[in-house]
Design a protein around this motif. Structure first.
Motif: not given
Lengths: 182, 796
Positions: B165, B172-174
């Motif tokens: 990430v 919390d993610s891309n």
């Protein structure tokens, strides 16, 4: 923040090894001292103020810096200023007579062969050097000859047309007459 | 008839009676200086005692900066000043974004990496020295310790499980954001459809590659509190705004000047880190500081474009009427949010020219460890066109239908316009089918359609492919932009000022980057006022000498500026007539302005005299105020949609996959043409960029190292004069009802159809093998691989 020098002092590049060059630029002889690693395009632009010669890649691909040295089109970013010593340079600034555009420049304007104008000096000098060789290149030959100068604006078609018309308007050369006879 | 043929006869007549100059191919105002090498590009600004900047960049795709030791570089004679991320954090704010991603957290980044760098080429340290040589020598003496971090460069992998990430503090993610536009129930319509075609389309990462790299010269006069910034930019007023925000200065303390700009194409939109760095150095040193990007930096530190993955599905009934269109796509943003960010127009025109009630378009934005994506000519429209136009041909094959008739059956008709698409875009006017028919006829489609696809004598098979499109040009009002979170307006502005020589000085914030705005603006002024085209001088790009504007992008300049030029011109002409009438002893209504004089009833007064009276206040009507200067602003309330169809004739060698585009016809409508020769130039130039992106250009990253593997002009191939296929232009001229004079934007259309038209032609040629192309660029290798796949053979 790191202030390295309280006073910048002289901005002359004293620490650089230099050499003296004498060069004919657009018909006028110039003598000057240059850093040995200064390339020819920077010399023309920064020392002589001839900013019509542009710099686009500094690795001899884009052709923005094309000038004529001793009659041949040369990418001046691949040449050192020192290498100009004793030679004759022609730049885009030489093409107009006073305020009057030369025939190649007129052809570019008439055909819409420029937009942003950044590549234009390189193309003009490439075509001018091509004219030194005599002959009447056809469209395909013009395309190949100018392929060393990139243009991102026009799609090239009007440039090819302008150069073709410029050649059509040139007086016949002796060489061509020779070819026509044989 | 080509665009050029329309008005060639009117060329070379700058003195022609002013009415008629609108729509003529007037000679360009910009040409003379540029042909003489007398342009004023940013690197041509050479202040005395200017110091030179060089920038150290992160060599890794993702790395923590453990330590920076500048001591060896500091000792190099000629080095004047060094900045690190810590210095920048103390002295500046984050770079601001002009077009934030709606609904997404801001991704603040600074001019130098603040602890972590997220792409190869991100600036880490900047050095200023007495010469560029010394500044670059100093970069080699910096001791920067990096701790490489796990990276991800593939767009889809970045969204998958297990990807590192990149912005863990805010995400919390891309996945930066997802936006969906929908109407009706496209999922249900697809379930009911007689035929459904769908595929995943991969669009290549390319770059605009203007021939002039970015450049900046910053000068600071502390006593005057004045920062003068020369920059190669499409948006000088927006650069001033962004610099003020980032540097913590008042806007009044900054003047931005864009002289001649050597190509922009969307890349030069807004502030880049180096602009901020040059200003900070200049303010610390009290010396002019110059930075000119080298081409290696350009490939890593400017912006890239286009990379996206489209999962597109079209459903139709047995008669070939489209019942639903659905595009779920991911755009790659790169390592951070550039001022404009990744393309948004794939959503706006996702259905192209086709009438569909039920539709859905979902845009997801993914972060990867690559150079940031920014605006580039077309801005999403070429990408989505490749997907829906490839599917239209696949749908035609499924149905056994003629691809031209299938398109015609589904196009929005002239009678149905204006028409709102499922994403909320309102197409204004046009005759889409007419352009389609013109292109089909030009390439002899009906003969070709029924002929077998057999080998020609040279061992090649000829195919014909089409691509129809609409193009959003201009912005539909500042309220529209506000809803999208954009931090700029939709207006343009101009000031017209009389001079004692009898001419008009026009001041605009629009900089000159090849789009011919000086020419087009002078044509409109001449048209509206009657003053000779030659007597109008346009001064552009200087924030200290122009009313506040938006800038030259989004094919919006003429749409917005023509309204301002019209309003200012009418006011200017009215006052000119009143003063001329006073001089001639007649009523203002009797006065006509013609060229360089005003005339009434056979008597004339030179404009030089009228303007001198106005500027001195001597010899003007008693109720008239002295001076002759008019400023107007104009904001369009609607976007105008250009449209057209391209047809490509391509010969393919079915053994090797080699191919040539033998003919390329584009039938296009740009509304009322202000200058047909300029329009033709814009279309041809955009087509060349379209061919480049379709047939060769691709920025590749090595997945293992995260390095850009072809970041130089030696390895990234833009078309040369020997590469551009022959282009034939056809033309209709339907004035837009929503813009002044009926103009539409014309700068980007050419980028849209080349990829789809060429791919469709290749697939038409190879239809006996069932070859379909889904990936750009189209190369002999990609065709050869598709052939192998279609025939069940393995390919290495």
């Amino acid at each position: 923040m790191t202030a390295v020098h309280d006073s910048p002092g002289s901005l002359d590049q004293d620490a650089e090894p230099t050499a003296v060059v004498t060069v004919s630029v657009n018909g006028a002889e110039v003598t000057g001292r240059v850093p040995v690693r200064m390339h020819a395009a920077d010399f023309l632009r920064q020392r002589l103020g001839l900013t019509g010669t542009h710099v686009g890649c500094e690795q001899g691909v884009c052709g923005m810096c094309t000038v004529i040295v001793d009659g041949e089109a040369v990418k001046s970013c691949l040449m050192l200023a020192c290498q100009l010593d004793g030679r004759a340079v022609r730049t885009v600034e030489s093409l107009a007579e006073g305020d009057r555009l030369g025939p190649l420049q007129e052809a570019f304007a008439a055909r819409g062969a420029l937009q942003c104008g950044f590549c234009t000096p390189g193309l003009l000098m490439t075509a001018t050097a091509l004219a030194y060789q005599g002959g009447r290149p056809d469209r395909e030959a013009v395309r190949e000859e100018i392929a060393g100068v990139l243009c991102r604006c026009t799609g090239y078609e009007p440039i090819v047309t302008a150069i073709e018309e410029y050649f059509a308007g040139l007086p016949e050369t002796g060489e061509e007459e020779e070819n026509a006879r044989t | 008839m080509t665009v050029a043929d329309l008005s060639r006869s009117e060329m070379d007549r700058p003195d022609l009676p002013a009415r008629g100059v609108l729509g003529a191919s007037a000679p360009r105002k910009e040409d003379h200086r540029l042909l003489r090498g007398d342009g004023a590009f940013t690197d041509d600004v050479q202040p005395a005692r200017a110091a030179q900047m060089a920038v150290a960049r992160c060599p890794y795709p993702h790395a923590r900066i453990v330590s920076i030791d500048t001591s060896r570089a500091e000792r190099l004679p000629g080095v004047l000043h060094i900045l690190t991320g810590a210095d920048i954090r103390e002295t500046t704010g984050p770079l601001t974004v002009l077009r934030p991603v709606p609904g997404a957290p801001e991704l603040p980044y600074r001019a130098l990496a603040d602890g972590v760098a997220t792409h190869e080429g991100q600036p880490v340290v900047s050095v200023v020295a007495t010469s560029r040589h010394i500044a670059e020598d100093a970069l080699d003496l910096l001791d920067i310790e990096y701790e490489p971090l796990p990276h991800v460069v593939d767009t889809m992998e970045a969204l998958g499980p297990g990807a590192p990430v990149l912005q863990p503090a805010v995400l919390d993610s891309n996945l930066l954001a997802a936006q969906t536009d929908r109407r009706g129930d496209p999922e249900a319509r697809l379930r009911e459809a007689d035929v459904v075609v769908g595929a995943r389309f991969r669009i290549n990462r390319v770059t605009a590659l203007p021939m002039e790299p970015r450049a900046v010269v910053a000068q600071w006069r502390p006593g005057a509190r004045m920062l003068t910034v020369h920059a190669s930019t499409q948006v000088p007023h927006l650069v001033r705004k962004q610099l003020a925000e980032t540097l913590g200065l008042d806007e009044s303390e900054i003047r931005t000047v864009a002289g001649d700009v050597g190509g922009g194409f969307g890349l030069k939109l807004g502030v880049f880190p180096e602009d901020v760095l040059a200003c900070v150095h200049a303010m610390a040193l009290r010396l002019p500081v110059k930075w000119v990007e080298d081409r290696g930096e350009h490939f890593r530190g400017s912006t890239h474009a286009r990379e996206s993955v489209h999962d597109y599905t079209i459903g139709a009934d047995a008669e070939g009427r489209i019942v639903a269109m659905m595009d779920r796509y991911v755009t790659d943003l790169g390592g951070w949010n550039s001022p404009f960010g990744s393309a948004q127009l794939s959503s706006v025109v996702f259905n192209g020219p086709y009438k569909v009630h039920d539709g859905l378009v979902e845009r997801r934005v993914a972060l990867t460890n690559k150079t940031p994506i920014g605006a580039y000519r077309g801005y999403g429209q070429p990408e989505v066109n490749f997907a829906y136009e490839r599917l239209m041909d696949m749908l035609a094959r499924e149905l056994g239908a003629d691809p031209v008739e299938l398109r015609a059956r589904n196009m929005v008709t002239q009678a149905e316009l204006p028409w709102e698409n499922p994403a909320g875009a309102v197409y204004d006017s046009g005759d889409y089918e007419r352009c389609l028919r013109m292109a089909a006829e030009a390439v002899g489609w009906s003969r070709h359609r029924d002929a077998p696809r057999t080998l020609r004598e040279d061992g090649r098979i000829v195919g014909i492919g089409f691509s129809s499109f609409v193009e959003r040009t201009g912005y539909a009002s500042s309220r529209f932009l506000a809803r999208r979170g954009s931090r700029f307006g939709a207006h343009e502005s101009v000031t017209l000022r009389a001079n004692r020589s009898g001419g008009v000085d026009a001041y605009t914030g629009v900089s000159s980057m090849g789009q011919s705005s000086e020419t087009a603006f002078a044509q409109v002024i001449s048209h509206v006022t009657g003053i000779a085209y030659d007597a109008v001088r346009v001064h552009g790009g200087d924030t200290a000498a122009s009313p506040l504007n938006t800038g030259a992008f989004a094919s919006r300049t003429m749409i917005a500026a023509s309204g301002a030029l019209k309003a200012a011109g009418e006011e200017f002409a009215a006052k000119t007539r009143r003063i001329a009438a006073y001089a001639l002893g007649c009523a203002p209504e009797e006065v006509r302005i013609e060229g360089r004089e005003a005339r009434a009833d056979g008597r004339t007064v030179p404009l030089a005299e009228v303007f001198t009276r106005a500027l001195t206040g001597q010899g003007i009507p008693p109720e008239e105020e002295p001076g002759l200067e008019c400023t107007a602003h104009f904001e369009p309330m609607d976007a105008a949609y250009s449209f057209g169809t391209a047809a490509a004739v391509v010969s393919v060698d079915p053994v090797t996959g080699e191919f040539d585009v033998e003919r390329f016809v584009l039938a296009h409508d740009g509304g009322t043409l202000v200058n047909p020769a300029v329009v033709e130039g814009q279309i041809r130039g955009a087509l060349a960029q379209g061919f480049g992106a379709a047939l060769g250009e691709e920025l590749r990253y090595d997945p293992g190292t995260g390095q850009l593997v072809n970041g130089s002009m030696m390895d990234y191939f833009v078309p040369t004069a020997a590469d551009v296929p022959p282009v034939e232009l056809l033309h209709t001229e339907v004035p837009s009802p929503v813009t002044p004079f009926g103009v539409r934007g014309v700068g980007e259309a050419g980028t849209i159809p080349p990829a789809a038209a060429v791919a469709n032609a290749v697939c038409d040629a190879l239809s006996a093998w069932g070859v379909e192309l889904f990936t750009l660029p189209i190369t002999p290798e990609s065709i050869w691989r598709a052939m192998r796949a279609a025939t069940g053979q393995e390919a290495p």
